[in-house]
Design a protein around this motif. Sequence first.
Motif, PDB file in Angstrom:
ATOM      1  N   LEU A   1      -1.643  -3.447  11.692  1.00 26.12           N
ATOM      2  CA  LEU A   1      -2.359  -2.560  11.147  1.00 26.12           C
ATOM      3  C   LEU A   1      -3.635  -2.162  11.358  1.00 26.12           C
ATOM      4  O   LEU A   1      -4.546  -1.225  10.892  1.00 26.12           O
ATOM      5  N   ALA A   2      -3.689  -3.846  11.076  1.00 22.86           N
ATOM      6  CA  ALA A   2      -5.691  -3.356  11.279  1.00 22.86           C
ATOM      7  C   ALA A   2      -6.039  -2.746  12.422  1.00 22.86           C
ATOM      8  O   ALA A   2      -7.622  -2.249  12.901  1.00 22.86           O
ATOM      9  N   ALA A   3      -5.613  -2.242  13.939  1.00 25.45           N
ATOM     10  CA  ALA A   3      -5.743  -1.523  15.040  1.00 25.45           C
ATOM     11  C   ALA A   3      -5.466  -0.572  14.685  1.00 25.45           C
ATOM     12  O   ALA A   3      -6.322  -0.277  15.466  1.00 25.45           O
ATOM     13  N   LEU A   4      -4.791  -0.527  14.097  1.00 29.79           N
ATOM     14  CA  LEU A   4      -5.298   1.491  13.341  1.00 29.79           C
ATOM     15  C   LEU A   4      -7.043   1.994  12.816  1.00 29.79           C
ATOM     16  O   LEU A   4      -6.889   1.273  12.662  1.00 29.79           O
ATOM     17  N   GLN A   5      -6.622   3.544  13.505  1.00 30.37           N
ATOM     18  CA  GLN A   5      -7.890   4.037  13.100  1.00 30.37           C
ATOM     19  C   GLN A   5      -8.388   4.362  11.037  1.00 30.37           C
ATOM     20  O   GLN A   5      -9.437   3.038  10.712  1.00 30.37           O
ATOM     21  N   GLN A   6      -7.154   4.220  10.470  1.00 30.48           N
ATOM     22  CA  GLN A   6      -7.692   4.024   9.050  1.00 30.48           C
ATOM     23  C   GLN A   6      -6.672   2.834   9.561  1.00 30.48           C
ATOM     24  O   GLN A   6      -5.419   2.893   8.405  1.00 30.48           O
ATOM     25  N   ARG A   7      -7.102   1.692   8.751  1.00 32.46           N
ATOM     26  CA  ARG A   7      -6.917   0.646   8.165  1.00 32.46           C
ATOM     27  C   ARG A   7      -6.272   0.538   6.677  1.00 32.46           C
ATOM     28  O   ARG A   7      -6.780   0.919   5.632  1.00 32.46           O
ATOM     29  N   PRO A   8      -5.266   0.387   6.473  1.00 36.37           N
ATOM     30  CA  PRO A   8      -4.313   0.698   5.415  1.00 36.37           C
ATOM     31  C   PRO A   8      -4.240  -0.748   4.400  1.00 36.37           C
ATOM     32  O   PRO A   8      -4.756  -1.834   4.821  1.00 36.37           O
ATOM     33  N   ASP A   9      -4.686  -1.093   2.991  1.00 35.38           N
ATOM     34  CA  ASP A   9      -5.248  -2.165   2.038  1.00 35.38           C
ATOM     35  C   ASP A   9      -3.707  -2.147   1.284  1.00 35.38           C
ATOM     36  O   ASP A   9      -2.787  -1.806   1.123  1.00 35.38           O
ATOM     37  N   VAL A  10      -2.579  -3.804   1.792  1.00 36.21           N
ATOM     38  CA  VAL A  10      -1.598  -4.129   1.935  1.00 36.21           C
ATOM     39  C   VAL A  10      -1.192  -5.009   0.944  1.00 36.21           C
ATOM     40  O   VAL A  10      -1.669  -6.084   0.955  1.00 36.21           O
ATOM     41  N   GLN A  11      -0.903  -5.100   0.264  1.00 41.94           N
ATOM     42  CA  GLN A  11      -0.268  -5.785  -1.606  1.00 41.94           C
ATOM     43  C   GLN A  11       1.875  -6.190  -1.326  1.00 41.94           C
ATOM     44  O   GLN A  11       2.037  -4.624  -1.161  1.00 41.94           O
ATOM     45  N   ILE A  12       1.303  -7.686  -1.779  1.00 44.54           N
ATOM     46  CA  ILE A  12       2.528  -8.202  -1.351  1.00 44.54           C
ATOM     47  C   ILE A  12       3.731  -8.440  -2.824  1.00 44.54           C
ATOM     48  O   ILE A  12       2.043  -8.928  -3.435  1.00 44.54           O
ATOM     49  N   GLU A  13       4.362  -7.391  -3.000  1.00 46.93           N
ATOM     50  CA  GLU A  13       4.643  -8.144  -4.452  1.00 46.93           C
ATOM     51  C   GLU A  13       5.467  -9.027  -4.256  1.00 46.93           C
ATOM     52  O   GLU A  13       6.741  -8.933  -3.900  1.00 46.93           O
ATOM     53  N   THR A  14       5.017 -10.296  -5.105  1.00 43.57           N
ATOM     54  CA  THR A  14       6.352 -11.258  -5.107  1.00 43.57           C
ATOM     55  C   THR A  14       7.033 -11.674  -7.086  1.00 43.57           C
ATOM     56  O   THR A  14       6.237 -10.395  -7.018  1.00 43.57           O
ATOM     57  N   PRO A  15       8.067 -12.398  -7.054  1.00 42.98           N
ATOM     58  CA  PRO A  15       8.011 -12.242  -8.044  1.00 42.98           C
ATOM     59  C   PRO A  15       6.997 -13.124  -9.184  1.00 42.98           C
ATOM     60  O   PRO A  15       6.778 -12.894 -10.406  1.00 42.98           O
ATOM     61  N   LEU A  16       6.179 -13.837  -8.478  1.00 46.02           N
ATOM     62  CA  LEU A  16       4.917 -14.048  -9.156  1.00 46.02           C
ATOM     63  C   LEU A  16       3.764 -13.079  -9.826  1.00 46.02           C
ATOM     64  O   LEU A  16       3.161 -12.902 -10.663  1.00 46.02           O
ATOM     65  N   GLY A  17       3.667 -11.934  -8.808  1.00 45.36           N
ATOM     66  CA  GLY A  17       2.230 -10.749  -8.964  1.00 45.36           C
ATOM     67  C   GLY A  17       2.688 -10.628  -7.501  1.00 45.36           C
ATOM     68  O   GLY A  17       3.553 -10.764  -6.667  1.00 45.36           O
ATOM     69  N   ALA A  18       1.485  -9.703  -7.534  1.00 45.95           N
ATOM     70  CA  ALA A  18       0.509  -9.247  -6.265  1.00 45.95           C
ATOM     71  C   ALA A  18      -1.048 -10.650  -5.315  1.00 45.95           C
ATOM     72  O   ALA A  18      -1.515 -10.279  -5.870  1.00 45.95           O
ATOM     73  N   PHE A  19       0.130 -10.171  -3.708  1.00 42.86           N
ATOM     74  CA  PHE A  19      -2.099 -10.546  -3.190  1.00 42.86           C
ATOM     75  C   PHE A  19      -1.647  -9.860  -1.909  1.00 42.86           C
ATOM     76  O   PHE A  19      -1.038  -9.134  -1.098  1.00 42.86           O
ATOM     77  N   ALA A  20      -2.534  -9.787  -1.012  1.00 37.18           N
ATOM     78  CA  ALA A  20      -3.214  -8.833  -0.176  1.00 37.18           C
ATOM     79  C   ALA A  20      -2.974  -9.885   1.027  1.00 37.18           C
ATOM     80  O   ALA A  20      -2.754 -11.050   0.803  1.00 37.18           O
ATOM     81  N   LEU A  21      -2.625  -8.513   2.192  1.00 45.48           N
ATOM     82  CA  LEU A  21      -2.154  -9.049   3.044  1.00 45.48           C
ATOM     83  C   LEU A  21      -3.181 -10.024   3.685  1.00 45.48           C
ATOM     84  O   LEU A  21      -3.065 -10.959   4.663  1.00 45.48           O
ATOM     85  N   SER A  22      -4.301  -9.085   3.778  1.00 44.71           N
ATOM     86  CA  SER A  22      -5.198  -9.409   4.655  1.00 44.71           C
ATOM     87  C   SER A  22      -5.912 -11.032   4.289  1.00 44.71           C
ATOM     88  O   SER A  22      -6.714 -12.326   4.970  1.00 44.71           O
TER      89      SER A  22
END
Length: 209
Positions: free
Chosen positions: A159-180
Amino acid sequence: MELAYHPHDLLWVNQLADNQQTPAWFHLKDLITRPVVVRRAPYEADRIAVGIRGYNRSQRHGSFVNSQAVFRHITPEQLVAKQGWHTQQQTHPLPHWQTLTQIDRIFRSFDLSWGITGSLAFELATSVETANQQSDIDLRVLAPTPIDKTTACELAKELAALQQRPDVQIETPLGAFALSEWTHTSGSVMIKSNQGPFLSVSPWQTDSD
């Protein structure tokens, strides 16, 4: 407790939960065509915390709706399934739509379900041109069970190799955190939960578990 709606889900409602004070730019008639966005907040019985979007980035307002008021519901993952960015590219050209095609290819190669959030999701769901050249590409991955960190690092690299880098949030039963953040640290990561943020070494469990 299994929640009916997750943060970033879009809801069309016919009224707000209370006779709350709303900003001057908001009118109840807007609810007919403009969905509200589920937001993080402590759970209250039959009250869903939502955010109301206006017509520009500065127009945001927190509110609540009752479940009985919801007459339509779209998840970020359903927006991906519709592949609506191909049509949107014809009516509102942005480089983001082509990037979403590339992102979809990457997630398919990892056999991971993903969803679109933020202004791109709002535009895909409503056809209201809310995105622009500076808009972020915000994504979520619903992960009720742990994702292997090696796999996550490989995903983040592609994903980081793309010209436009996305902001990915991983959603768990406890909450969300940033993939990066998770893939660049061996320590704790910040989990955004309905009760507020906290740190955890393992995103799928609290440090006290």
